[in-house]
Design an enzyme around this catalytic site. Structure first.
Site, PDB file in Angstrom:
ATOM      1  N   MET A 100      45.525  50.804  26.653  1.00 32.16           N
ATOM      2  CA  MET A 100      45.707  49.347  26.570  1.00 32.16           C
ATOM      3  C   MET A 100      47.183  48.931  26.614  1.00 32.16           C
ATOM      4  SD  MET A 100      44.323  46.661  23.696  1.00 32.16           S
ATOM      5  CE  MET A 100      42.629  47.219  23.803  1.00 32.16           C
ATOM      6  N   LYS A 106      49.556  29.362  43.660  1.00 40.07           N
ATOM      7  CA  LYS A 106      48.430  29.490  42.710  1.00 40.07           C
ATOM      8  C   LYS A 106      48.613  30.745  41.848  1.00 40.07           C
ATOM      9  CE  LYS A 106      45.844  31.930  46.301  1.00 40.07           C
ATOM     10  NZ  LYS A 106      44.830  31.774  47.376  1.00 40.07           N
ATOM     11  N   TYR A 117      43.004  59.575  26.714  1.00 34.47           N
ATOM     12  CA  TYR A 117      41.577  59.412  26.417  1.00 34.47           C
ATOM     13  C   TYR A 117      40.728  60.189  27.425  1.00 34.47           C
ATOM     14  CZ  TYR A 117      42.549  55.537  23.207  1.00 34.47           C
ATOM     15  OH  TYR A 117      42.982  54.769  22.164  1.00 34.47           O
ATOM     16  N   ARG A 156      32.472  30.747  52.315  1.00 35.89           N
ATOM     17  CA  ARG A 156      32.949  30.594  50.934  1.00 35.89           C
ATOM     18  C   ARG A 156      33.199  29.103  50.742  1.00 35.89           C
ATOM     19  NH1 ARG A 156      38.558  33.244  48.838  1.00 35.89           N
ATOM     20  NH2 ARG A 156      39.277  31.398  49.981  1.00 35.89           N
TER      21      ARG A 156
HETATM   22  C1  LIG Z   1      45.465  32.036  48.637  1.00 38.05           C
HETATM   23  C2  LIG Z   1      45.326  31.166  49.820  1.00 38.05           C
HETATM   24  C3  LIG Z   1      46.256  31.216  50.869  1.00 38.05           C
HETATM   25  C4  LIG Z   1      47.346  32.248  50.947  1.00 38.05           C
HETATM   26  O1  LIG Z   1      46.767  33.468  51.342  1.00 38.05           O
HETATM   27  P1  LIG Z   1      47.709  34.736  51.618  1.00 38.05           P
HETATM   28  O2  LIG Z   1      46.796  35.748  52.169  1.00 38.05           O
HETATM   29  O3  LIG Z   1      48.257  35.115  50.281  1.00 38.05           O
HETATM   30  O4  LIG Z   1      48.752  34.265  52.550  1.00 38.05           O
HETATM   31  C5  LIG Z   1      46.157  30.289  51.882  1.00 38.05           C
HETATM   32  N1  LIG Z   1      45.179  29.371  51.887  1.00 38.05           N
HETATM   33  C6  LIG Z   1      44.253  29.306  50.913  1.00 38.05           C
HETATM   34  C7  LIG Z   1      43.196  28.266  50.991  1.00 38.05           C
HETATM   35  C8  LIG Z   1      44.283  30.204  49.853  1.00 38.05           C
HETATM   36  O5  LIG Z   1      43.350  30.146  48.902  1.00 38.05           O
END
Ligand SMILES: *Cc1c(COP(=O)(O)O)cnc(C)c1O
Length: 382
Positions: free
Chosen positions: A316, A36, A268, A134
């Site tokens: 930036m 992802k 800045y 969650r």
């Molecule tokens: C992002 C994610 C993972 C991987 O988590 P890590 O801590 O990066 O290993 C596994 N399962 C789900 C559902 C996730 O959203």
């Protein structure tokens, strides 16, 4: 030949391969490679392809668009997408053989409707909330199971998996992990009692893959550790301790080198003032590229063998480092924000790491690598 690139993320795919193999050997289970967020900033397609060739069976993404991009690029491995708002195009998902994480009855109805239109059986992984509050079904779990079981009986769905997610797997031995695992097992029992027999059940992220062999079940979901980074440096140790190889190094050109007298305000807000006469380097990367604005002197750049810390606020498109009076650095040289020229496998003793940057701005290495912007060229090596 020297490149004209201003900023590059060098991604060592052989490190990804080694990490996948190492973690699969440790867990002795099939792996789902989590790609992802553009593979945690490392590049979706090259990482997905290398993870598969290294032995991962599954790919996991958050978004449907990420899954569809993988399919468009010819990747045929099973792909699970788990963050799909009910407004998503589930017909496109089912058409492209994307497995869908299903956290509610409402989501399930959308998926079923898509399957009915296409006369194709959607593949789902039912998500149960085991304590993180969650994703996943909590009070609705039983109803979700019943609805899914009925749909499976009438051939409208295939229940491929049941899964959940840990909240505190990066705290080895914490009681809450045991509780979540127990709730997960109870949820599976409930499913069996209703005639739901998934092909696979899965619970472990990277931290649990490393810490908790009782929670590996059928597939482990490898995220941050696959990229060679520690899920939690404080509680689990760094990449080196975990025998992982960080895959990403990051470098930017030095835009300008100049001498300044003691007492000069830098950047800045004038938040830093030089204590002695020194040389400053202006590095051509800033918060628009993902360098956190609030990073302090605990982060910086490596030029040659020398670490030079940030001085003043990150802007930036640029930030300033204190090179020291004797520095030989020149405009146009590469400055390494993460890693070094010599090796793409590194530790925080010899250079700055994603962990140094995380410490320098109060976040985690995950955020440092995933926030790298599109102006940073990804270069693949290994
Ligand atoms: C992002 C994610 C993972 C991987 O988590 P890590 O801590 O990066 O290993 C596994 N399962 C789900 C559902 C996730 O959203």
């Amino acid at each position: 030949m020297t490149s004209n690139n201003r900023a590059e993320a060098l991604v060592d795919l052989s490190a990804i391969e080694m990490n996948v193999k190492h973690l699969m050997t440790k867990s002795a289970k099939p792996a789902l490679a989590v790609v992802k967020a553009d593979a945690y900033g490392h590049g979706l397609i090259p990482v997905a392809e290398r993870a598969i060739s290294a032995g991962a069976t599954w790919l996991g993404v958050a978004l449907l668009e990420e899954a569809l991009t993988l399919r468009d690029r010819g990747i045929s491995a099973p792909i699970l997408a788990w963050l799909t708002p009910i407004t998503d195009d589930f017909e496109a998902a089912v058409q492209s053989n994307i497995d869908l994480g299903v956290p509610s009855v409402e989501h399930l109805h959308r998926v079923l409707a898509a399957g009915d239109v296409l006369r194709k059986v959607p593949r789902v992984h039912l998500e149960v909330d085991t304590g993180m509050s969650r994703g996943g079904a909590l009070l609705e779990w039983r109803e979700l199971l019943q609805t899914a079981a009925n749909a499976q009986r009438t051939g409208r769905i295939k229940i491929v998996g049941i899964w959940s997610h840990f909240a505190r797997a990066d705290e080895p031995g914490h009681n809450f992990n045991r509780q979540q695992r127990d709730r997960f097992l109870e949820s599976i029992e409930e499913a069996r009692a209703l005639g739901v027999q998934p092909e696979i059940i899965h619970l472990s992220n990277s931290a649990a893959t490393i810490n908790d062999s009782d929670s590996h079940f059928d597939v482990v979901r490898l995220g941050i550790a696959m990229y060679g980074l520690s899920p939690d440096v404080e509680k689990m140790g760094d990449s080196f301790k975990l025998q992982l190889r960080p895959a990403l190094s990051l470098r930017a050109r030095i835009h300008l080198v100049k001498d300044v007298p003691a007492g000069s305000q830098v950047g800045y807000g004038g938040t830093a003032i030089t204590k002695v006469d020194t040389k400053l380097g202006v590095i051509s990367m800033g918060y628009a590229d993902g360098v956190p604005r609030n990073a302090d002197h605990r982060a910086g750049v490596l030029i040659g063998n020398k670490k030079s810390p940030i001085i003043g606020r990150v802007s930036m498109d640029q930030f300033v480092v204190d090179l020291g009076k004797e520095s030989q650095a020149r405009a146009g040289d590469w400055a390494y924000l993460i890693g070094s020229e010599k090796s793409h496998s590194y530790t925080s003793d010899t250079c700055y790491t994603a962990d140094s940057w995380a410490a320098a701005c109060g976040t985690i290495n995950y955020e440092i690598v995933t926030r790298l912007g599109p102006r940073v060229k990804r270069i693949y090596i290994g």
